[in-house]
Design a protein around this motif. Sequence first.
Motif, PDB file in Angstrom:
ATOM      1  N   GLY A  63       0.815  -1.424  -0.093  1.00  0.00           N
ATOM      2  CA  GLY A  63      -0.077  -0.131  -0.209  1.00  0.00           C
ATOM      3  C   GLY A  63       0.982   1.247  -0.009  1.00  0.00           C
ATOM      4  O   GLY A  63       2.171   1.101  -0.064  1.00  0.00           O
ATOM      5  N   PRO A  64       0.151   2.384  -0.133  1.00  0.00           N
ATOM      6  CA  PRO A  64       0.916   3.807   0.106  1.00  0.00           C
ATOM      7  C   PRO A  64       1.494   4.055   1.261  1.00  0.00           C
ATOM      8  O   PRO A  64       1.294   3.350   2.380  1.00  0.00           O
ATOM      9  N   CYS A  65       2.461   5.034   1.413  1.00  0.00           N
ATOM     10  CA  CYS A  65       2.882   5.616   2.681  1.00  0.00           C
ATOM     11  C   CYS A  65       1.937   6.242   3.251  1.00  0.00           C
ATOM     12  O   CYS A  65       1.386   7.313   2.927  1.00  0.00           O
ATOM     13  N   VAL A  66       1.670   6.079   4.636  1.00  0.00           N
ATOM     14  CA  VAL A  66       0.656   6.957   5.279  1.00  0.00           C
ATOM     15  C   VAL A  66       1.217   7.250   6.669  1.00  0.00           C
ATOM     16  O   VAL A  66       2.276   6.441   7.325  1.00  0.00           O
ATOM     17  N   ALA A  67       0.697   8.445   7.330  1.00  0.00           N
ATOM     18  CA  ALA A  67       0.940   8.730   8.712  1.00  0.00           C
ATOM     19  C   ALA A  67      -0.075   9.137   9.433  1.00  0.00           C
ATOM     20  O   ALA A  67      -1.170   9.483   8.915  1.00  0.00           O
ATOM     21  N   LEU A  68      -0.115   9.070  10.881  1.00  0.00           N
ATOM     22  CA  LEU A  68      -1.164   9.442  11.594  1.00  0.00           C
ATOM     23  C   LEU A  68      -0.590   9.971  12.694  1.00  0.00           C
ATOM     24  O   LEU A  68       0.186   9.665  13.436  1.00  0.00           O
ATOM     25  N   ILE A  69      -1.362  11.238  13.174  1.00  0.00           N
ATOM     26  CA  ILE A  69      -1.043  12.047  14.359  1.00  0.00           C
ATOM     27  C   ILE A  69      -2.441  12.006  15.212  1.00  0.00           C
ATOM     28  O   ILE A  69      -3.300  12.076  14.736  1.00  0.00           O
ATOM     29  N   GLU A  70      -2.226  11.411  16.481  1.00  0.00           N
ATOM     30  CA  GLU A  70      -3.378  11.410  17.454  1.00  0.00           C
ATOM     31  C   GLU A  70      -2.897  12.580  18.565  1.00  0.00           C
ATOM     32  O   GLU A  70      -1.957  12.413  19.232  1.00  0.00           O
ATOM     33  N   LEU A  71      -3.908  13.371  18.788  1.00  0.00           N
ATOM     34  CA  LEU A  71      -3.696  14.482  19.749  1.00  0.00           C
ATOM     35  C   LEU A  71      -4.950  14.594  20.762  1.00  0.00           C
ATOM     36  O   LEU A  71      -5.843  14.169  20.504  1.00  0.00           O
ATOM     37  N   ALA A  72      -4.413  15.110  21.767  1.00  0.00           N
ATOM     38  CA  ALA A  72      -5.420  15.428  23.050  1.00  0.00           C
ATOM     39  C   ALA A  72      -6.229  16.753  22.793  1.00  0.00           C
ATOM     40  O   ALA A  72      -7.157  16.673  23.574  1.00  0.00           O
ATOM     41  N   SER A  73      -5.984  17.483  21.997  1.00  0.00           N
ATOM     42  CA  SER A  73      -6.845  18.716  21.803  1.00  0.00           C
ATOM     43  C   SER A  73      -7.308  18.929  20.360  1.00  0.00           C
ATOM     44  O   SER A  73      -6.613  18.731  19.320  1.00  0.00           O
ATOM     45  N   ILE A  74      -8.705  19.343  20.003  1.00  0.00           N
ATOM     46  CA  ILE A  74      -9.519  19.452  18.909  1.00  0.00           C
ATOM     47  C   ILE A  74      -8.583  20.506  18.314  1.00  0.00           C
ATOM     48  O   ILE A  74      -8.449  20.594  17.096  1.00  0.00           O
ATOM     49  N   ALA A  75      -8.340  21.855  19.018  1.00  0.00           N
ATOM     50  CA  ALA A  75      -7.972  23.016  18.537  1.00  0.00           C
ATOM     51  C   ALA A  75      -6.463  22.662  17.959  1.00  0.00           C
ATOM     52  O   ALA A  75      -6.236  23.265  16.612  1.00  0.00           O
ATOM     53  N   ALA A  76      -5.554  21.861  18.787  1.00  0.00           N
ATOM     54  CA  ALA A  76      -4.269  21.584  18.320  1.00  0.00           C
ATOM     55  C   ALA A  76      -4.499  20.652  17.115  1.00  0.00           C
ATOM     56  O   ALA A  76      -3.404  20.603  16.231  1.00  0.00           O
ATOM     57  N   GLY A  77      -5.465  19.910  16.747  1.00  0.00           N
ATOM     58  CA  GLY A  77      -5.553  19.157  15.627  1.00  0.00           C
ATOM     59  C   GLY A  77      -5.891  19.747  14.485  1.00  0.00           C
ATOM     60  O   GLY A  77      -5.263  19.577  13.360  1.00  0.00           O
ATOM     61  N   PHE A  78      -6.603  20.848  14.391  1.00  0.00           N
ATOM     62  CA  PHE A  78      -6.909  21.759  13.453  1.00  0.00           C
ATOM     63  C   PHE A  78      -5.714  22.677  12.585  1.00  0.00           C
ATOM     64  O   PHE A  78      -5.029  22.684  11.728  1.00  0.00           O
ATOM     65  N   GLU A  79      -4.828  23.195  14.074  1.00  0.00           N
ATOM     66  CA  GLU A  79      -3.635  23.767  13.723  1.00  0.00           C
ATOM     67  C   GLU A  79      -2.532  22.858  13.088  1.00  0.00           C
ATOM     68  O   GLU A  79      -1.880  23.286  12.274  1.00  0.00           O
TER      69      GLU A  79
END
Length: 208
Positions: A63-79
């Motif tokens: 498959g393709p190259c993928v990455a995932l970021i998991e954050l504790a803040s929704i605001a930080a997620g948008f940023e």
Amino acid sequence: CRTAAPSNWGPTVSASRRRDPSRRARPTPPANGDPWRSEGAFGFAAHARTEGPDAAGPVGGTGPCVALIELASIAAGFETTDALRKEAAVQVLRARAVSPGKFIILFSGSVEDTTSAWRRALEVGADSLIDQLLIPNIEPTLLALVRGGRPAVPEALDAVGIIETLSVASTIRAADIAAKTASIRLLDAQLAVGIGGKSYVTLTGEVS
């Protein structure tokens, strides 16, 4: 009072582009008919590209190259999502809030672009980071399930296994390793939506 800008000023350029003109251009959202679909008012989610319509089946393939970021803040997620898309030409496959108030960002691209965006995301979201992953060649059937493909349960099952973890990234990482280690069939993946932030993947295969 406000005055209109002179027409010879040219197109507006973001501050990040002015600081670093060597950065790659941000990818343009696809037009109607492309195998992407909008995901709410923010981000994009790709349709699962699999050999079957149900996204479940025997594993195998690159498959393709993928990455995932998991954050504790929704605001930080948008940023963080904004920052990684400005860093490299990657496709945001999923950017959404999950239980219990976390935010996950799944994106894909070439190994170089994905790695560059992943590093930038780790910098911007460092204070809220829960977990992360970078997989150069994710198992295709697993990616289809993560994207929201509908699982198809075979009429007859062999042994059934469940991998349950406290983070989305660790579930995907464990399922990818399992799929590349043994001859199994991935059945379903549930990623922190309505289950207290936990995630799990189910699989079946012969007992050995």
